[in-house]
Design a protein around this motif. Structure first.
Motif, PDB file in Angstrom:
ATOM      1  N   GLY A   1      -4.044  -3.352  -4.784  1.00 45.66           N
ATOM      2  CA  GLY A   1      -5.450  -3.094  -4.528  1.00 45.66           C
ATOM      3  C   GLY A   1      -5.646  -1.720  -3.920  1.00 45.66           C
ATOM      4  O   GLY A   1      -4.714  -0.952  -3.765  1.00 45.66           O
ATOM      5  N   GLY A   2      -6.844  -1.419  -3.563  1.00 41.07           N
ATOM      6  CA  GLY A   2      -7.118  -0.106  -3.006  1.00 41.07           C
ATOM      7  C   GLY A   2      -8.148  -0.206  -1.907  1.00 41.07           C
ATOM      8  O   GLY A   2      -8.515  -1.289  -1.467  1.00 41.07           O
ATOM      9  N   GLY A   3      -8.620   0.935  -1.498  1.00 37.71           N
ATOM     10  CA  GLY A   3      -9.672   0.980  -0.501  1.00 37.71           C
ATOM     11  C   GLY A   3      -9.301   0.304   0.798  1.00 37.71           C
ATOM     12  O   GLY A   3      -8.244   0.568   1.380  1.00 37.71           O
ATOM     13  N   ILE A   4     -10.177  -0.601   1.226  1.00 32.75           N
ATOM     14  CA  ILE A   4      -9.988  -1.254   2.522  1.00 32.75           C
ATOM     15  C   ILE A   4      -8.724  -2.109   2.553  1.00 32.75           C
ATOM     16  O   ILE A   4      -8.035  -2.182   3.570  1.00 32.75           O
ATOM     17  N   GLN A   5      -8.379  -2.733   1.431  1.00 30.72           N
ATOM     18  CA  GLN A   5      -7.164  -3.562   1.402  1.00 30.72           C
ATOM     19  C   GLN A   5      -5.924  -2.716   1.674  1.00 30.72           C
ATOM     20  O   GLN A   5      -5.045  -3.111   2.435  1.00 30.72           O
ATOM     21  N   LYS A   6      -5.863  -1.537   1.073  1.00 31.34           N
ATOM     22  CA  LYS A   6      -4.720  -0.656   1.288  1.00 31.34           C
ATOM     23  C   LYS A   6      -4.661  -0.211   2.748  1.00 31.34           C
ATOM     24  O   LYS A   6      -3.592  -0.189   3.350  1.00 31.34           O
ATOM     25  N   GLU A   7      -5.793   0.135   3.302  1.00 31.31           N
ATOM     26  CA  GLU A   7      -5.827   0.564   4.701  1.00 31.31           C
ATOM     27  C   GLU A   7      -5.401  -0.564   5.637  1.00 31.31           C
ATOM     28  O   GLU A   7      -4.643  -0.339   6.587  1.00 31.31           O
ATOM     29  N   LEU A   8      -5.888  -1.780   5.379  1.00 32.33           N
ATOM     30  CA  LEU A   8      -5.488  -2.927   6.195  1.00 32.33           C
ATOM     31  C   LEU A   8      -3.990  -3.173   6.103  1.00 32.33           C
ATOM     32  O   LEU A   8      -3.324  -3.421   7.109  1.00 32.33           O
ATOM     33  N   THR A   9      -3.460  -3.104   4.893  1.00 33.62           N
ATOM     34  CA  THR A   9      -2.027  -3.307   4.686  1.00 33.62           C
ATOM     35  C   THR A   9      -1.221  -2.316   5.512  1.00 33.62           C
ATOM     36  O   THR A   9      -0.270  -2.694   6.211  1.00 33.62           O
ATOM     37  N   LYS A  10      -1.590  -1.047   5.439  1.00 30.68           N
ATOM     38  CA  LYS A  10      -0.867  -0.014   6.191  1.00 30.68           C
ATOM     39  C   LYS A  10      -0.962  -0.247   7.694  1.00 30.68           C
ATOM     40  O   LYS A  10       0.036  -0.137   8.414  1.00 30.68           O
ATOM     41  N   GLU A  11      -2.150  -0.567   8.181  1.00 27.32           N
ATOM     42  CA  GLU A  11      -2.344  -0.748   9.617  1.00 27.32           C
ATOM     43  C   GLU A  11      -1.610  -1.984  10.135  1.00 27.32           C
ATOM     44  O   GLU A  11      -1.001  -1.944  11.206  1.00 27.32           O
ATOM     45  N   ILE A  12      -1.647  -3.071   9.384  1.00 25.99           N
ATOM     46  CA  ILE A  12      -0.941  -4.287   9.799  1.00 25.99           C
ATOM     47  C   ILE A  12       0.557  -4.037   9.810  1.00 25.99           C
ATOM     48  O   ILE A  12       1.252  -4.442  10.743  1.00 25.99           O
ATOM     49  N   LEU A  13       1.064  -3.382   8.793  1.00 25.67           N
ATOM     50  CA  LEU A  13       2.496  -3.086   8.723  1.00 25.67           C
ATOM     51  C   LEU A  13       2.942  -2.253   9.922  1.00 25.67           C
ATOM     52  O   LEU A  13       4.007  -2.491  10.496  1.00 25.67           O
ATOM     53  N   LYS A  14       2.104  -1.306  10.332  1.00 27.30           N
ATOM     54  CA  LYS A  14       2.443  -0.440  11.470  1.00 27.30           C
ATOM     55  C   LYS A  14       2.546  -1.206  12.785  1.00 27.30           C
ATOM     56  O   LYS A  14       3.256  -0.783  13.691  1.00 27.30           O
TER      57      LYS A  14
END
Length: 70
Positions: free
Chosen positions: A3-16
């Motif tokens: 996916g993209g957009g907000i889903q990608k940002e959430l994925t990155k932030e949660i992983l961090k």
């Protein structure tokens, strides 16, 4: 794939927010489920060469995330 957009940002932030060991387990689990290193790199903004070093990509895919914990 991710996916993209907000889903990608959430994925990155949660992983961090995860400890390093857990990050590796999540990334290894994605790889073991059939996602390619370039796809995971694109979704997480982690350079592919870094992922190849972190993952057991050179050994082939395991049976799943449980094997990655062993």
């Amino acid at each position: 794939m991710f996916g993209g957009g907000i889903q990608k940002e959430l994925t990155k932030e949660i992983l961090k927010t995860l400890p390093r060991r857990d990050q590796k387990l999540v990334l290894q689990g994605l790889y073991d489920k059939g996602y390619s290193v370039p796809d995971i790199a694109k979704a997480t903004d982690i350079p592919a060469p870094t992922l190849y070093k972190q993952l057991d990509a050179h050994r082939g895919r395991s049976g799943g995330p449980q094997e990655a914990m062993a």
